[in-house]
Design a protein around this motif. Structure first.
Motif, PDB file in Angstrom:
ATOM      1  N   PHE B 233       0.824  -1.346  -0.002  1.00 37.63           N
ATOM      2  CA  PHE B 233       0.084   0.005   0.086  1.00 37.63           C
ATOM      3  C   PHE B 233       0.890   1.162   0.108  1.00 37.63           C
ATOM      4  O   PHE B 233       1.826   1.225   0.677  1.00 37.63           O
ATOM      5  CB  PHE B 233      -1.097  -0.030   1.243  1.00 37.63           C
ATOM      6  CG  PHE B 233      -1.791   1.127   1.409  1.00 37.63           C
ATOM      7  CD1 PHE B 233      -2.866   1.347   0.344  1.00 37.63           C
ATOM      8  CD2 PHE B 233      -1.358   2.306   2.311  1.00 37.63           C
ATOM      9  CE1 PHE B 233      -3.328   2.844   0.481  1.00 37.63           C
ATOM     10  CE2 PHE B 233      -2.068   3.407   2.331  1.00 37.63           C
ATOM     11  CZ  PHE B 233      -3.277   3.735   1.384  1.00 37.63           C
ATOM     12  N   LEU B 234       0.671   2.131  -0.978  1.00 34.53           N
ATOM     13  CA  LEU B 234       1.471   3.543  -1.115  1.00 34.53           C
ATOM     14  C   LEU B 234       0.567   4.436  -0.539  1.00 34.53           C
ATOM     15  O   LEU B 234      -0.480   4.923  -1.042  1.00 34.53           O
ATOM     16  CB  LEU B 234       1.626   3.756  -2.639  1.00 34.53           C
ATOM     17  CG  LEU B 234       2.574   2.498  -3.258  1.00 34.53           C
ATOM     18  CD1 LEU B 234       2.805   2.929  -4.719  1.00 34.53           C
ATOM     19  CD2 LEU B 234       4.044   2.734  -2.553  1.00 34.53           C
ATOM     20  N   ALA B 384       6.683   8.879  -8.952  1.00 34.95           N
ATOM     21  CA  ALA B 384       5.640   8.219  -9.463  1.00 34.95           C
ATOM     22  C   ALA B 384       5.986   6.658  -9.745  1.00 34.95           C
ATOM     23  O   ALA B 384       6.258   6.159 -10.726  1.00 34.95           O
ATOM     24  CB  ALA B 384       5.266   8.506 -10.702  1.00 34.95           C
ATOM     25  N   PRO B 385       5.896   5.974  -8.417  1.00 35.34           N
ATOM     26  CA  PRO B 385       6.388   4.582  -8.499  1.00 35.34           C
ATOM     27  C   PRO B 385       5.478   3.657  -9.359  1.00 35.34           C
ATOM     28  O   PRO B 385       5.747   2.657  -9.842  1.00 35.34           O
ATOM     29  CB  PRO B 385       6.301   4.112  -7.108  1.00 35.34           C
ATOM     30  CG  PRO B 385       5.387   5.106  -6.126  1.00 35.34           C
ATOM     31  CD  PRO B 385       5.351   6.322  -7.053  1.00 35.34           C
ATOM     32  N   ILE B 386       4.075   3.850  -9.485  1.00 35.09           N
ATOM     33  CA  ILE B 386       3.100   3.316 -10.260  1.00 35.09           C
ATOM     34  C   ILE B 386       2.462   4.164 -11.308  1.00 35.09           C
ATOM     35  O   ILE B 386       2.712   5.472 -11.275  1.00 35.09           O
ATOM     36  CB  ILE B 386       2.292   2.554  -9.499  1.00 35.09           C
ATOM     37  CG1 ILE B 386       1.209   3.439  -8.583  1.00 35.09           C
ATOM     38  CG2 ILE B 386       2.768   1.344  -8.592  1.00 35.09           C
ATOM     39  CD1 ILE B 386       0.286   2.717  -7.795  1.00 35.09           C
ATOM     40  N   ALA B 387       1.565   3.601 -12.131  1.00 31.99           N
ATOM     41  CA  ALA B 387       0.910   4.719 -13.168  1.00 31.99           C
ATOM     42  C   ALA B 387      -0.037   5.389 -12.155  1.00 31.99           C
ATOM     43  O   ALA B 387      -0.462   5.648 -11.065  1.00 31.99           O
ATOM     44  CB  ALA B 387       0.091   3.402 -13.892  1.00 31.99           C
ATOM     45  N   LYS B 388      -0.168   6.675 -13.065  1.00 28.78           N
ATOM     46  CA  LYS B 388      -0.701   7.992 -12.628  1.00 28.78           C
ATOM     47  C   LYS B 388      -2.098   8.194 -13.228  1.00 28.78           C
ATOM     48  O   LYS B 388      -2.214   7.747 -14.605  1.00 28.78           O
ATOM     49  CB  LYS B 388       0.036   9.356 -12.689  1.00 28.78           C
ATOM     50  CG  LYS B 388       1.270   9.121 -11.980  1.00 28.78           C
ATOM     51  CD  LYS B 388       1.816  10.418 -11.532  1.00 28.78           C
ATOM     52  CE  LYS B 388       2.578  11.022 -12.768  1.00 28.78           C
ATOM     53  NZ  LYS B 388       3.142  12.470 -12.378  1.00 28.78           N
ATOM     54  N   ASP B 389      -2.951   8.647 -12.761  1.00 25.66           N
ATOM     55  CA  ASP B 389      -4.422   8.998 -13.253  1.00 25.66           C
ATOM     56  C   ASP B 389      -4.164  10.613 -13.110  1.00 25.66           C
ATOM     57  O   ASP B 389      -4.382  11.039 -11.870  1.00 25.66           O
ATOM     58  CB  ASP B 389      -5.480   8.279 -12.594  1.00 25.66           C
ATOM     59  CG  ASP B 389      -6.658   8.946 -12.927  1.00 25.66           C
ATOM     60  OD1 ASP B 389      -6.905   9.593 -13.835  1.00 25.66           O
ATOM     61  OD2 ASP B 389      -7.645   8.331 -12.084  1.00 25.66           O
ATOM     62  N   GLN B 396      -5.274   1.224  -7.659  1.00 26.09           N
ATOM     63  CA  GLN B 396      -4.871   0.154  -7.606  1.00 26.09           C
ATOM     64  C   GLN B 396      -4.178  -0.485  -8.820  1.00 26.09           C
ATOM     65  O   GLN B 396      -4.571  -0.094  -9.971  1.00 26.09           O
ATOM     66  CB  GLN B 396      -5.952  -1.091  -7.187  1.00 26.09           C
ATOM     67  CG  GLN B 396      -5.580  -2.489  -6.938  1.00 26.09           C
ATOM     68  CD  GLN B 396      -6.054  -3.539  -7.832  1.00 26.09           C
ATOM     69  OE1 GLN B 396      -7.460  -3.438  -8.067  1.00 26.09           O
ATOM     70  NE2 GLN B 396      -5.439  -4.551  -7.875  1.00 26.09           N
ATOM     71  N   GLN B 397      -3.249  -1.112  -8.886  1.00 24.08           N
ATOM     72  CA  GLN B 397      -2.719  -1.707  -9.993  1.00 24.08           C
ATOM     73  C   GLN B 397      -1.875  -2.930  -9.662  1.00 24.08           C
ATOM     74  O   GLN B 397      -0.881  -3.058  -8.711  1.00 24.08           O
ATOM     75  CB  GLN B 397      -1.382  -0.856 -10.686  1.00 24.08           C
ATOM     76  CG  GLN B 397      -0.834  -1.237 -11.932  1.00 24.08           C
ATOM     77  CD  GLN B 397       0.298  -0.096 -12.295  1.00 24.08           C
ATOM     78  OE1 GLN B 397       0.046   1.202 -12.305  1.00 24.08           O
ATOM     79  NE2 GLN B 397       1.429  -0.597 -12.662  1.00 24.08           N
ATOM     80  N   GLY B 398      -2.144  -4.234 -10.096  1.00 19.39           N
ATOM     81  CA  GLY B 398      -1.490  -5.587  -9.541  1.00 19.39           C
ATOM     82  C   GLY B 398      -1.712  -5.552  -8.239  1.00 19.39           C
ATOM     83  O   GLY B 398      -2.831  -5.352  -7.644  1.00 19.39           O
ATOM     84  N   LYS B 399      -0.681  -6.128  -7.371  1.00 15.40           N
ATOM     85  CA  LYS B 399      -0.850  -6.040  -5.957  1.00 15.40           C
ATOM     86  C   LYS B 399      -0.310  -4.931  -5.282  1.00 15.40           C
ATOM     87  O   LYS B 399      -0.066  -4.921  -4.095  1.00 15.40           O
ATOM     88  CB  LYS B 399       0.191  -7.330  -5.658  1.00 15.40           C
ATOM     89  CG  LYS B 399       1.609  -7.341  -6.062  1.00 15.40           C
ATOM     90  CD  LYS B 399       2.263  -8.639  -5.788  1.00 15.40           C
ATOM     91  CE  LYS B 399       2.719  -8.747  -4.299  1.00 15.40           C
ATOM     92  NZ  LYS B 399       3.528  -9.992  -4.317  1.00 15.40           N
ATOM     93  N   ILE B 400      -0.428  -3.500  -5.735  1.00 17.34           N
ATOM     94  CA  ILE B 400      -0.031  -2.414  -5.153  1.00 17.34           C
ATOM     95  C   ILE B 400      -1.577  -1.388  -5.037  1.00 17.34           C
ATOM     96  O   ILE B 400      -2.216  -1.382  -6.198  1.00 17.34           O
ATOM     97  CB  ILE B 400       0.888  -1.733  -6.064  1.00 17.34           C
ATOM     98  CG1 ILE B 400       2.199  -2.480  -6.296  1.00 17.34           C
ATOM     99  CG2 ILE B 400       1.445  -0.392  -5.324  1.00 17.34           C
ATOM    100  CD1 ILE B 400       3.252  -2.068  -7.180  1.00 17.34           C
ATOM    101  N   GLY B 421      -7.170   4.842   2.978  1.00 16.79           N
ATOM    102  CA  GLY B 421      -6.368   3.790   3.593  1.00 16.79           C
ATOM    103  C   GLY B 421      -7.305   2.365   4.224  1.00 16.79           C
ATOM    104  O   GLY B 421      -6.930   1.221   3.872  1.00 16.79           O
ATOM    105  N   ARG B 422      -8.164   2.837   4.954  1.00 15.22           N
ATOM    106  CA  ARG B 422      -9.125   1.818   5.579  1.00 15.22           C
ATOM    107  C   ARG B 422      -9.749   0.913   4.337  1.00 15.22           C
ATOM    108  O   ARG B 422      -9.889  -0.293   4.215  1.00 15.22           O
ATOM    109  CB  ARG B 422     -10.233   2.394   6.142  1.00 15.22           C
ATOM    110  CG  ARG B 422     -11.366   1.492   6.769  1.00 15.22           C
ATOM    111  CD  ARG B 422     -12.451   2.269   7.277  1.00 15.22           C
ATOM    112  NE  ARG B 422     -13.313   2.929   6.147  1.00 15.22           N
ATOM    113  CZ  ARG B 422     -14.349   3.424   5.776  1.00 15.22           C
ATOM    114  NH1 ARG B 422     -14.603   4.120   7.181  1.00 15.22           N
ATOM    115  NH2 ARG B 422     -14.835   4.022   4.805  1.00 15.22           N
ATOM    116  N   ASP B 423     -10.261   1.543   3.229  1.00 10.10           N
ATOM    117  CA  ASP B 423     -11.034   0.966   2.238  1.00 10.10           C
ATOM    118  C   ASP B 423     -10.001   0.155   1.211  1.00 10.10           C
ATOM    119  O   ASP B 423     -10.082  -1.007   0.956  1.00 10.10           O
ATOM    120  CB  ASP B 423     -11.483   1.902   1.228  1.00 10.10           C
ATOM    121  CG  ASP B 423     -12.837   2.660   1.939  1.00 10.10           C
ATOM    122  OD1 ASP B 423     -13.188   2.098   3.153  1.00 10.10           O
ATOM    123  OD2 ASP B 423     -13.346   3.631   1.524  1.00 10.10           O
ATOM    124  N   ALA B 424      -8.575   0.641   1.291  1.00  9.45           N
ATOM    125  CA  ALA B 424      -7.889  -0.341   0.653  1.00  9.45           C
ATOM    126  C   ALA B 424      -7.277  -1.375   1.297  1.00  9.45           C
ATOM    127  O   ALA B 424      -7.314  -2.603   0.661  1.00  9.45           O
ATOM    128  CB  ALA B 424      -6.324   0.528   0.279  1.00  9.45           C
TER     129      ALA B 424
END
Lengths: 433, 434
Positions: B233-234, B384-389, B396-400, B421-424
């Motif tokens: 979780f980021l 930007a460690p993962i894709a940006k919107d 969410q992207q894969g297991k991140i 955070g809670r919902d993730a």
């Protein structure tokens, strides 16, 4: 300004607001302060027989029930009659009455149930120049265990007997104070009337336990780990008192018997309601014990303003005005149809009407996604619960359907008066001729 | 006393030593029992209550207030924490006047809402004051989750995951956990080290290891985390600060408001230097926090300048009133043109703005004297460690997973971060147990 002067069974007072027999009227110092504040009369706290006075508990005497913001709604007490010597009370009564000749001074009495006791105590009062006596047949706690108070008030024959003794042994008007701890209030009232009572006063306090301490597991007020039932009063008892006053006022046997109304009177409006149901005057205790004597000023100004608005010049024009409209259920007009109406301008969208109607009534209120609440006329039985739970006064009102209009719930047009006695579903119906 | 509010330049100790404790004490103290009962009695226990809908964490507000009214504040606290484990901080920093209290039916009816925020604080402080943690972990699942960032989003995520029985490791680049709760909020909103105490209390759930001083990209890579953990979780927040894009921005005395606020939170107040004439550029909560605290430190004049009108300002009316009542002057509708000065800042030239066909247009100029300038015009994602919107991370992207200020959607509020955070955590749990 309306004239509030009241003549109750020949006893005059500048207004119909008396203090009931209770702690506020136990001593000269209190009663003088009450008269200075403007009370029209007092019923001096109950005197007992000559001799060693009663004793009270030395722990808490009161328990309470609260509404929002800790507003006191109901008060219960286990205090007994006056615990001061008879001669002290008599001397003080005389002293106060001498200085306040225009105010009503009534003496409440409670002695053992024999003629000598009553003759003796009445003899002691001759010199006080008091205006009348009130027989305490009501207190449900303590004294009742000794065969007095409520123990007498629950036996109509005793009421009649003692009242008769009192009428025989005093020239003063006799008011009989009734206990509500009985199944039919008309029976003791009838007995008082047969005994010659000039008036009845009601209600005395209701037997009660106000609360239980959940740590010590004892009723409150708690005296050394134990509690006992006490007498309940205050705003919470008003509806019970109003009904009992109305029953006496409209009963064929007791109609016209003067009534001094007691029970939760807190504002001028409460007082006016008791008077409209037949009380010639009212007695107040808990409101004074909660807020002090000054409340009588609001009662005086409020009743005056109301009477002025209604064009009434004397309290006698108000007394009994509502009695003809108290009837039995069977005579209520079953063809009177109303529907709840929610004023969208006043609605604050709390949704309590919806929860109440949907969960517990007739599923007759619709809620839109933007929290607009509207009544479904085809479901509304006009029960009034939404009006009662709405926090905004007059936001929800009941609108009467005019004659001829179709009630969407039943599909039938509104017709003229008809009640249960002639209803087809009533097996004992009599055809309307 | 060597310095005073009139001492020129950026200096510390402008006020008598005793003044700081008062200035930085609790802006709104907790209710006592009586105050709480009186306030609770005003709640109507609305059906499908608007306040509850307005709360990003959907706390059952009518229920917890009824629990306070009936003398069970611990039960009230459990109702709150079940939805929002950082309910204690949110009670202090939520802009309730824009959320639950704005839609309270008594606000609509009387202009006086039920004081939901203060009631929440009463309940949460009562339970936390007993040192009680109201939840117990489910049986261990054997799953491991990495949470990056120990701010509100990361902590809320970690707590919920631990509650479900997962083993959680939290990586935090700073020296202390808490994120903006610890570094980014005005001192008077959360005095007495509350942020740190709250984290300590939260961690009592067990199953959470916090590793501070570990930065993603520097000390650990996302690939490593993905390899080592079942999910990541980021909740890295927004570490970058927007530039003014006005000349003179690099002069001494020009500073990021967030750094000033962080310094204040971590220092003895008399030791924090502040200008004699302070200018804060921006219109959000960060701008208000910097401006008010400058005043509280003894700055002689503090002016907040916001480029648009009052109605567009993201700081609430309540916050704006708090600023002006604290002695801060607010200028609406002016944007910085250049920062003036030779070696250090001496003033800022602004231009009044108005809406034109191509957006905001500049007009007449004016200059404010300044020896300190705070920039508070928003923060940005630095990595930007993962894709940006758009400008932010996808959720969410894969297991991140991502949540809080760094993730797309939602408002940049503590309470929103907690919800995300809670919902993730719930989503991660569902995915791990599927």
């Amino acid at each position: 300004m309306a004239n509030l002067t009241t003549n109750f069974i020949g006893i005059k007072s500048p207004n119909p607001f008396w203090l009931a027999s209770a702690p506020p009227t136990d001593k000269e110092v209190n009663v003088r302060r009450a008269f200075e504040a403007g009370w029209g009369g007092v019923v001096w706290k109950t005197l007992g027989a000559e001799g060693p006075p009663v004793v009270n508990v030395n722990g808490p005497r009161y328990g309470a029930i609260y509404g929002a913001d800790r507003r006191l709604l109901g008060l219960n007490n286990i205090e007994l009659i006056t615990d001061r010597p008879l001669e002290v009370n008599l001397r003080e009564i005389k002293s106060v009455k001498r200085d306040y000749k225009d105010r009503a001074m009534i003496i409440s009495l409670m002695v053992p149930c024999d003629e000598d006791s009553w003759r003796d105590i009445l003899g002691h009062l001759e010199d006080t120049e008091a205006d009348g006596v009130e027989l305490n047949f009501g207190c449900p706690h303590g004294m009742a265990e000794r065969g007095m108070g409520g123990a007498v008030g629950q036996v109509p024959e005793y009421i009649e007997m003692v009242t008769r003794w009192c009428k025989k042994h005093t020239r003063m008007p006799v008011i009989v104070k009734l206990t509500p701890n009985i199944t039919d209030i008309r029976k003791p009232a009838e007995a008082a009337k047969r005994g010659g009572a000039d008036a009845v006063s009601l209600i005395n306090t209701i037997n009660s336990i106000t609360s239980v301490n959940l740590d010590s597991f004892a009723p409150e007020p708690t005296i050394d780990g134990k509690g006992t039932h006490g007498g309940y009063c205050g705003p919470a008892v008003k509806p019970i008192a109003l009904n009992m006053v109305a029953e006496i006022a409209r009963s064929r046997e007791t109609h016209g018997l003067p009534i001094s109304g007691i029970g939760g009177i807190t504002t001028w409006r409460d007082a006016a309601e008791f008077m409209a149901l037949g009380a010639g005057n009212v007695q107040v205790c808990t409101a004074a014990m909660t807020y002090g004597f000054k409340i009588v000023q609001e009662m005086i100004s409020g009743l005056s303003e109301y009477m002025d608005e209604k064009g009434m010049t004397n309290t006698s024009e108000l007394v009994g005005r509502a009695v003809p409209n108290v009837t039995d259920w069977q005579f209520l007009n079953l063809n009177y149809v109303t529907k709840a109406h929610i004023s969208q301008d006043d609605c604050i969208k709390c949704g309590r009407c919806y929860a109440a109607c949907e969960d517990t009534s007739h599923q007759a209120i619709a809620m839109s996604p933007d929290r607009t609440f509207t009544v479904k006329d085809d479901e509304c039985v006009a029960c009034n619960l939404c009006v009662n739970v709405c926090p905004v006064e007059n936001c929800i009102t009941m609108i009467e359907l005019p004659k001829g209009a179709v009630d969407e719930r039943t599909g039938r047009p509104v017709t003229g008066y008809a009640n249960w006695t002639s209803h087809p579903n009533n097996p004992t119906a009599t055809a309307a001729e | 006393m060597s310095n005073s509010p009139l001492t020129p330049g950026v200096v510390a100790a402008r006020l008598p030593a005793g003044a700081y404790a008062d200035n930085f004490s609790d802006v709104q103290p907790v209710f006592d029992r009586h105050e709480a009962r009186v306030a609770a009695d005003r709640c109507y226990f609305c059906h499908d209550a608007p306040c509850m809908t307005a709360c990003p964490t959907s706390i059952d507000i009518p229920l917890f207030i009824r629990q306070i009214a009936t003398g069970t504040p611990d039960a009230a606290a459990k109702t709150i924490f079940a939805q929002n484990i950082l309910g204690g901080m949110c009670a202090r920093v939520c802009p309730t006047e824009q959320l639950c209290e704005e839609v309270c039916v008594r606000e609509v009816a009387e202009g006086k809402p039920v004081e939901i925020g203060r009631l929440q604080r009463f309940a949460t402080d009562t339970l936390m004051g007993k040192g009680v943690h109201p939840f117990t972990r489910a049986a261990a699942t054997g799953k491991k989750v990495a949470v990056v960032g120990a701010g509100p989003a990361g902590l809320a995520c970690a707590h919920r995951l631990a509650l479900k029985g997962h083993e959680v490791t939290v990586f935090e680049r700073r020296a202390k956990p808490g994120g903006l709760n610890e570094y980014g909020i005005a001192t008077y909103k959360t005095p007495e080290n509350f942020a740190a105490r709250e984290v300590e209390w939260l961690l009592k759930i067990g199953g959470i290891t916090v590793k501070t001083g570990v930065e993603l990209g520097r000390d650990v890579t996302l690939d490593q985390l993905q390899a080592e953990y079942d999910a990541v979780f980021l909740g890295v927040g927004l570490a970058g600060v927007n530039a003014l894009r006005a000349s003179g921005e690099d002069l001494a005395g020009v500073r990021n408001a967030v750094d000033f606020i962080a310094e204040l939170r971590q220092s003895d107040k008399p030791a924090v230097a502040v200008g004699r004439d302070v200018v804060v550029i921006g219109g959000g909560m960060t701008a208000v926090d910097a401006a008010v605290q400058s005043k509280l430190l003894g700055a002689n004049s503090v002016t907040m300048v916001y480029r648009r009108g009052k109605d567009k300002m993201s700081a609430s009316e309540y916050e704006q009133d708090h600023a002006t009542q604290s002695g801060v002057r607010i200028i609406y509708g002016a944007a910085p043109v250049k920062v003036l000065g030779t070696s250090a800042v001496e003033g800022v030239e602004f231009a009044y703005t108005h809406d034109g066909p191509n957006g905001l247009e500049m007009g007449e100029t004016f200059t404010l004297k300044a020896d300190q300038v705070f920039k508070a015009i928003g923060q940005t994602l630095t990595a930007a460690p993962i894709a940006k919107d758009g400008a932010k991370l996808v959720k969410q992207q894969g297991k991140i997973w991502a949540g809080g200020d760094c993730a797309a959607g939602g408002e940049d509020l503590t309470v929103t971060a907690v919800a995300e955070g809670r919902d993730a955590a719930e989503a991660i749990h569902a995915s791990l147990m599927a």
